[in-house]
Write a protein that holds these residues in place. Sequence first.
Motif, short mmCIF file in Angstrom:
data_model
loop_
_atom_site.label_atom_id
_atom_site.label_comp_id
_atom_site.label_asym_id
_atom_site.label_seq_id
_atom_site.Cartn_x
_atom_site.Cartn_y
_atom_site.Cartn_z
N LYS A 155 2.45 4.14 7.14
CA LYS A 155 2.44 5.16 8.19
C LYS A 155 3.42 4.82 9.31
O LYS A 155 3.24 3.83 10.01
CB LYS A 155 1.02 5.30 8.74
N ILE A 156 4.45 5.64 9.44
CA ILE A 156 5.43 5.49 10.51
C ILE A 156 4.92 6.21 11.77
O ILE A 156 5.06 5.71 12.87
CB ILE A 156 6.80 6.08 10.10
N SER A 157 4.35 7.40 11.56
CA SER A 157 3.84 8.21 12.66
C SER A 157 2.66 9.05 12.15
O SER A 157 2.31 8.98 10.98
CB SER A 157 4.94 9.13 13.21
N GLU A 158 2.12 9.86 13.02
CA GLU A 158 1.02 10.74 12.62
C GLU A 158 1.45 11.74 11.56
O GLU A 158 0.62 12.23 10.80
CB GLU A 158 0.46 11.48 13.85
N THR A 159 2.75 12.04 11.51
CA THR A 159 3.23 13.07 10.59
C THR A 159 4.13 12.54 9.48
O THR A 159 4.60 13.31 8.65
CB THR A 159 4.00 14.16 11.38
N HIS A 160 4.38 11.23 9.45
CA HIS A 160 5.31 10.70 8.45
C HIS A 160 4.85 9.35 7.90
O HIS A 160 4.52 8.44 8.66
CB HIS A 160 6.72 10.54 9.04
N SER A 161 4.86 9.27 6.57
CA SER A 161 4.59 8.00 5.88
C SER A 161 5.69 7.76 4.86
O SER A 161 6.25 8.70 4.31
CB SER A 161 3.24 8.06 5.15
N ASN A 162 5.97 6.49 4.59
CA ASN A 162 6.93 6.12 3.55
C ASN A 162 6.18 5.53 2.37
O ASN A 162 5.33 4.64 2.55
CB ASN A 162 7.92 5.09 4.08
N PRO A 163 6.50 5.97 1.14
CA PRO A 163 5.84 5.42 -0.05
C PRO A 163 6.30 3.98 -0.30
O PRO A 163 7.50 3.71 -0.28
CB PRO A 163 6.27 6.37 -1.17
#
Length: 171
Positions: A155-163
């Motif tokens: 989780k980078i932010s509330e709206t973005h994650s990296n697999p």
Amino acid sequence: MIKITQANREHSQIIAEIGKQAFWESHGHSASKEDINSFIAKTYNKAAINKEFENANILYHLVSFNDKIAGFSKIELNTSNVNIKDPNITKLDRLYLLKEYYGKNLGAKLVDLIIELSKQNHQNGIWLAVWKENQKALNFYLKTGFRMVGEFNFKISETHSNPNHIMYLKY
């Protein structure tokens, strides 16, 4: 010349600075500039790093090349993972090198030290999460003997994650 030293609270600022730069260099294109800046501000600051030194299971090491600090590692002893059944395992939480020091064998030297420290602390293996699009890191860890054992969304932010891949090296 390569030199590795155990870091302490006095090194928190340099760890934060290297963390900011290295994260930008390797992950800066993985999310919006705002998301990356927010993550970096929260994660790579002196207070956050200082707090980690309060945990005896967290060990930081600095790697220098020709007397200039080139990167750092962070491990957490006795940190389990749902993809791994073995008890007493170490998490390699960060291995960051500044881009200008790539290709100088610094990462391999750090990993060798980390594995030795993990074994000295009676651990059964070491695991990590690596971004699926970071092919350089994936190749490095596969060459070192790690194998893929699962997946994780970082989780980078509330709206973005990296697999991410979860990788494991059993001793």
